[in-house]
Design a protein around this motif. Structure first.
Motif, PDB file in Angstrom:
ATOM      1  N   HIS A 105      -0.792   7.648  -9.599  1.00  0.00           N
ATOM      2  CA  HIS A 105      -1.606   8.834  -9.324  1.00  0.00           C
ATOM      3  C   HIS A 105      -3.051   8.666  -9.814  1.00  0.00           C
ATOM      4  O   HIS A 105      -3.792   9.646  -9.910  1.00  0.00           O
ATOM      5  CB  HIS A 105      -0.972  10.065  -9.979  1.00  0.00           C
ATOM      6  N   SER A 106      -3.439   7.439 -10.112  1.00  0.00           N
ATOM      7  CA  SER A 106      -4.786   7.191 -10.640  1.00  0.00           C
ATOM      8  C   SER A 106      -5.857   7.187  -9.557  1.00  0.00           C
ATOM      9  O   SER A 106      -7.049   7.206  -9.868  1.00  0.00           O
ATOM     10  CB  SER A 106      -4.813   5.842 -11.361  1.00  0.00           C
ATOM     11  N   GLY A 107      -5.444   7.120  -8.301  1.00  0.00           N
ATOM     12  CA  GLY A 107      -6.409   7.046  -7.211  1.00  0.00           C
ATOM     13  C   GLY A 107      -6.728   5.626  -6.793  1.00  0.00           C
ATOM     14  O   GLY A 107      -7.427   5.410  -5.796  1.00  0.00           O
ATOM     15  N   LEU A 108      -6.225   4.632  -7.535  1.00  0.00           N
ATOM     16  CA  LEU A 108      -6.445   3.242  -7.181  1.00  0.00           C
ATOM     17  C   LEU A 108      -5.363   2.761  -6.216  1.00  0.00           C
ATOM     18  O   LEU A 108      -4.236   3.249  -6.238  1.00  0.00           O
ATOM     19  CB  LEU A 108      -6.425   2.364  -8.436  1.00  0.00           C
ATOM     20  N   SER A 109      -5.725   1.825  -5.379  1.00  0.00           N
ATOM     21  CA  SER A 109      -4.765   1.226  -4.452  1.00  0.00           C
ATOM     22  C   SER A 109      -4.166  -0.005  -5.124  1.00  0.00           C
ATOM     23  O   SER A 109      -4.780  -1.086  -5.146  1.00  0.00           O
ATOM     24  CB  SER A 109      -5.464   0.837  -3.143  1.00  0.00           C
ATOM     25  N   LEU A 110      -2.988   0.158  -5.697  1.00  0.00           N
ATOM     26  CA  LEU A 110      -2.343  -0.900  -6.469  1.00  0.00           C
ATOM     27  C   LEU A 110      -0.966  -1.193  -5.905  1.00  0.00           C
ATOM     28  O   LEU A 110      -0.232  -0.271  -5.542  1.00  0.00           O
ATOM     29  CB  LEU A 110      -2.208  -0.472  -7.939  1.00  0.00           C
ATOM     30  N   SER A 111      -0.621  -2.476  -5.843  1.00  0.00           N
ATOM     31  CA  SER A 111       0.707  -2.851  -5.376  1.00  0.00           C
ATOM     32  C   SER A 111       1.743  -2.521  -6.442  1.00  0.00           C
ATOM     33  O   SER A 111       1.419  -2.299  -7.615  1.00  0.00           O
ATOM     34  CB  SER A 111       0.748  -4.352  -5.060  1.00  0.00           C
ATOM     35  N   ALA A 112       2.997  -2.518  -6.043  1.00  0.00           N
ATOM     36  CA  ALA A 112       4.077  -2.252  -6.990  1.00  0.00           C
ATOM     37  C   ALA A 112       4.115  -3.316  -8.086  1.00  0.00           C
ATOM     38  O   ALA A 112       4.375  -3.012  -9.256  1.00  0.00           O
ATOM     39  CB  ALA A 112       5.415  -2.198  -6.259  1.00  0.00           C
TER      40      ALA A 112
END
Length: 277
Positions: A249-256
């Protein structure tokens, strides 16, 4: 490969360097240790017409301390910090971080200011200095200075808040109390490589400062105050599921995979910091 032809200039002071940068309109680059810019020149990813060698500028290789801050010149090398040549604002953290940067040959030449200005998301100093609440001192072509807080300095991958006529001249780090605790953990494929994930944690009960910072996120370091508050309140890191949810929910696009690595790095950093509490 070899670099395209360029002119090497050694300005007399920081304002002269700033004026040369502004006049170059993007065709002038600053050279300190050259451990990031050098390979880019050789691969011709960067083709400046002129390089400004700032390593001999007055004050840029100095380490100073006051009652409230430690100030490190932008041209101070990682090796000098690793070897204890600079005062510590919090016991042992700067030496630990510096000693984990790349390899000794790189640390002998690479500089703290150059690393910050290169603004690689996976670099150590951008994350560690954010956790320490540091500020970056920039000097412009008129000699005027301003201090940029670390969270505002790095705007994204390889982008900073420096103006066209500014160079970094120093880093100011607030002193922490003897009761302060810190942890710094990075996950790499092998020693010396850039990190896949970084967790940094600093807590000072006397000044009521607590920061949890995630590095190597693809952009600027990420501060998550709620996770820092949890660790300070409970004396232990939040569970991996809680950390992963916060990252999602940080707003960053991060992979699993990246989220899991960051969560593990955070947990280990907090555990290191609070191990003896």
């Amino acid at each position: 490969m070899k670099p395209a032809a360029f002119e090497m200039v050694r300005p007399a002071d920081a304002p002269e360097a700033g004026r040369a940068l502004a006049a170059g309109d993007g065709a002038v680059k600053v050279m300190a240790g050259g451990q990031s810019l050098g390979p880019m020149l050789n691969l011709r990813l960067a083709r400046p017409e002129r390089l400004l060698d700032i390593t001999a500028l007055p004050g840029l290789s100095d380490c100073r301390e006051t009652a409230s801050h430690v100030e490190i010149g932008a041209a101070v090398t990682h090796a000098r910090i690793e070897d204890g040549d600079c005062p510590e604002p919090i016991a042992g953290m700067l030496r630990h971080v510096a000693g984990g940067i790349a390899y000794r040959a790189v640390r002998n030449r690479g500089t703290i200011g150059g690393s910050l200005c290169h603004a690689d998301p996976a670099a150590d100093w951008v994350t560690a200095l954010t956790a320490l609440g540091a500020g970056v001192v920039a000097t412009d072509g008129t000699g005027a200075t301003r201090e940029i807080p670390m969270p505002a300095f790095m705007l994204g991958a390889y982008r900073t808040a420096l103006r066209p006529d500014e160079i970094v001249t120093a880093i100011r780090i607030p002193r922490h109390s003897p009761a302060a605790r810190w942890g710094y953990h990075k996950i790499c494929r092998k020693v010396g490589e850039f990190a896949d994930a970084i967790g940094a944690f600093v807590a000072d009960p006397e000044t009521r400062i607590c920061r949890a910072v995630f590095g190597s996120t693809g952009g600027a370091p990420l501060l998550l105050p709620d996770l820092a508050a949890h660790a300070a309140r409970t004396g232990s890191p939040a569970g991996l599921t809680t950390v992963k949810t916060a990252l999602e929910h940080s707003g960053l696009s991060l992979s699993a995979v990246k989220i899991h690595q960051l969560a593990v790095a955070h947990r280990r950093a907090v555990e290191e910091a609070l191990a003896d509490v």
